[in-house]
Design an enzyme around this catalytic site. Structure first.
Site, PDB file in Angstrom:
ATOM      1  N   VAL A 110       0.902  -1.154   0.000  1.00 23.85           N
ATOM      2  CA  VAL A 110       0.000   0.000   0.000  1.00 23.85           C
ATOM      3  C   VAL A 110       0.939   1.201   0.000  1.00 23.85           C
ATOM      4  O   VAL A 110       1.584   1.500   1.004  1.00 23.85           O
ATOM      5  CB  VAL A 110      -0.967  -0.014   1.202  1.00 23.85           C
ATOM      6  CG1 VAL A 110      -1.788   1.264   1.250  1.00 23.85           C
ATOM      7  CG2 VAL A 110      -1.877  -1.238   1.133  1.00 23.85           C
ATOM      8  N   PRO A 111       1.055   1.877  -1.155  1.00 17.34           N
ATOM      9  CA  PRO A 111       2.203   2.752  -1.447  1.00 17.34           C
ATOM     10  C   PRO A 111       2.187   4.139  -0.809  1.00 17.34           C
ATOM     11  O   PRO A 111       2.101   5.158  -1.486  1.00 17.34           O
ATOM     12  CB  PRO A 111       2.143   2.855  -2.972  1.00 17.34           C
ATOM     13  CG  PRO A 111       0.678   2.772  -3.274  1.00 17.34           C
ATOM     14  CD  PRO A 111       0.138   1.774  -2.277  1.00 17.34           C
ATOM     15  N   CYS A 112       2.362   4.198   0.491  1.00  8.82           N
ATOM     16  CA  CYS A 112       2.422   5.501   1.160  1.00  8.82           C
ATOM     17  C   CYS A 112       3.639   6.298   0.718  1.00  8.82           C
ATOM     18  O   CYS A 112       3.652   7.529   0.865  1.00  8.82           O
ATOM     19  CB  CYS A 112       2.385   5.330   2.678  1.00  8.82           C
ATOM     20  SG  CYS A 112       3.603   4.193   3.329  1.00  8.82           S
ATOM     21  N   HIS A 113       4.641   5.644   0.127  1.00  6.58           N
ATOM     22  CA  HIS A 113       5.809   6.377  -0.379  1.00  6.58           C
ATOM     23  C   HIS A 113       5.440   7.286  -1.548  1.00  6.58           C
ATOM     24  O   HIS A 113       6.179   8.207  -1.862  1.00  6.58           O
ATOM     25  CB  HIS A 113       6.923   5.398  -0.795  1.00  6.58           C
ATOM     26  CG  HIS A 113       6.525   4.423  -1.861  1.00  6.58           C
ATOM     27  ND1 HIS A 113       5.845   3.259  -1.574  1.00  6.58           N
ATOM     28  CD2 HIS A 113       6.684   4.461  -3.204  1.00  6.58           C
ATOM     29  CE1 HIS A 113       5.625   2.607  -2.705  1.00  6.58           C
ATOM     30  NE2 HIS A 113       6.120   3.314  -3.708  1.00  6.58           N
ATOM     31  N   ARG A 114       4.277   7.069  -2.165  1.00  3.91           N
ATOM     32  CA  ARG A 114       3.834   7.892  -3.290  1.00  3.91           C
ATOM     33  C   ARG A 114       3.175   9.195  -2.845  1.00  3.91           C
ATOM     34  O   ARG A 114       2.746   9.985  -3.674  1.00  3.91           O
ATOM     35  CB  ARG A 114       2.873   7.101  -4.177  1.00  3.91           C
ATOM     36  CG  ARG A 114       3.529   5.898  -4.833  1.00  3.91           C
ATOM     37  CD  ARG A 114       2.566   5.110  -5.688  1.00  3.91           C
ATOM     38  NE  ARG A 114       3.187   3.855  -6.092  1.00  3.91           N
ATOM     39  CZ  ARG A 114       2.515   2.777  -6.460  1.00  3.91           C
ATOM     40  NH1 ARG A 114       1.193   2.794  -6.498  1.00  3.91           N
ATOM     41  NH2 ARG A 114       3.166   1.674  -6.794  1.00  3.91           N
TER      42      ARG A 114
END
EC number: 2.1.1.63
Length: 149
Positions: A110-114
Site C-alpha cells: 500500500v504505497p504511502c511512499h507515493r
C-alpha cells in the site's frame, strides 16, 4: 527478506499479508509465500501491481480511508498529502493524512511512499527518506522505461 532498501519483514495471518516492516530481523521459519516473489519482482521492476491478499488491520476510520485512497495511486505517480486530504473531503487534513501514512501497516504494497509534500517535496516516511527516495526513483525509472519501449 532482503531488498534494495534493506531487510523487509512480512507478517502473515493464514496466508494474508497483514504487515510489512522495514529493517526487520529474521524470524524465518521456512516455507514460502507469493508475497516474497511479488516483492522481489517489484524491486526488479517487473511488477507494478501487487495481487497478494492484504488485510489492513487496526487504524481509525480516517486512517483506513487514507490507506484506501493511497492504494489507488497509480504506480510511478505521486499525490500530495493535501491532494489525498481533498480527495477524502477534508482539504485541511494534510497533516492527519501524513500521520495515517506513517501508520500504514503494509508499506510498499500500500504505497504511502507515493505521497509527498506540497510542490512534490520529499517529506515524511516511516521507513526514512532515503528509502522513500529509492522507491520513488525505482518507480519513475520503470514507468519511463515502459513509456519509451
Amino acid at each position: 527478506m532482503d531488498s534494495p532498501i534493506g531487510p523487509l519483514g512480512v507478517e502473515l495471518d493464514a496466508g494474508t499479508v497483514i504487515g510489512v516492516r522495514f529493517a526487520a530481523s529474521s524470524t524465518w521459519t521456512g516455507g514460502s509465500h507469493p508475497v516474497v516473489a511479488e516483492l522481489a519482482a517489484y524491486f526488479a521492476g517487473t511488477l507494478t501491481d501487487f495481487t497478494v491478499p492484504v488485510e489492513m488491520r487496526g487504524g481509525s476510520e480516517f486512517e483506513r480511508a487514507v490507506w484506501g485512497e493511497i492504494a489507488r495511486i497509480p504506480y510511478g505517480e505521486m499525490r500530495t498529502y493535501g491532494a489525498v486530504a481533498t480527495a477524502l473531503g477534508d482539504p485541511g487534513a494534510a497533516r492527519a493524512v501524513g500521520t495515517a501514512c506513517n501508520r500504514n501497516p503494509v508499506p510498499v504494497i500500500v504505497p504511502c511512499h507515493r505521497v509527498v509534500g506540497a510542490g512534490g517535496k520529499l517529506v515524511g516516511f516511516g521507513g526514512g527518506l532515503p528509502r522513500k527516495r529509492q522507491l520513488l526513483e525505482l518507480e519513475a525509472r520503470v514507468a519511463l522505461e515502459r513509456a519509451w519501449s
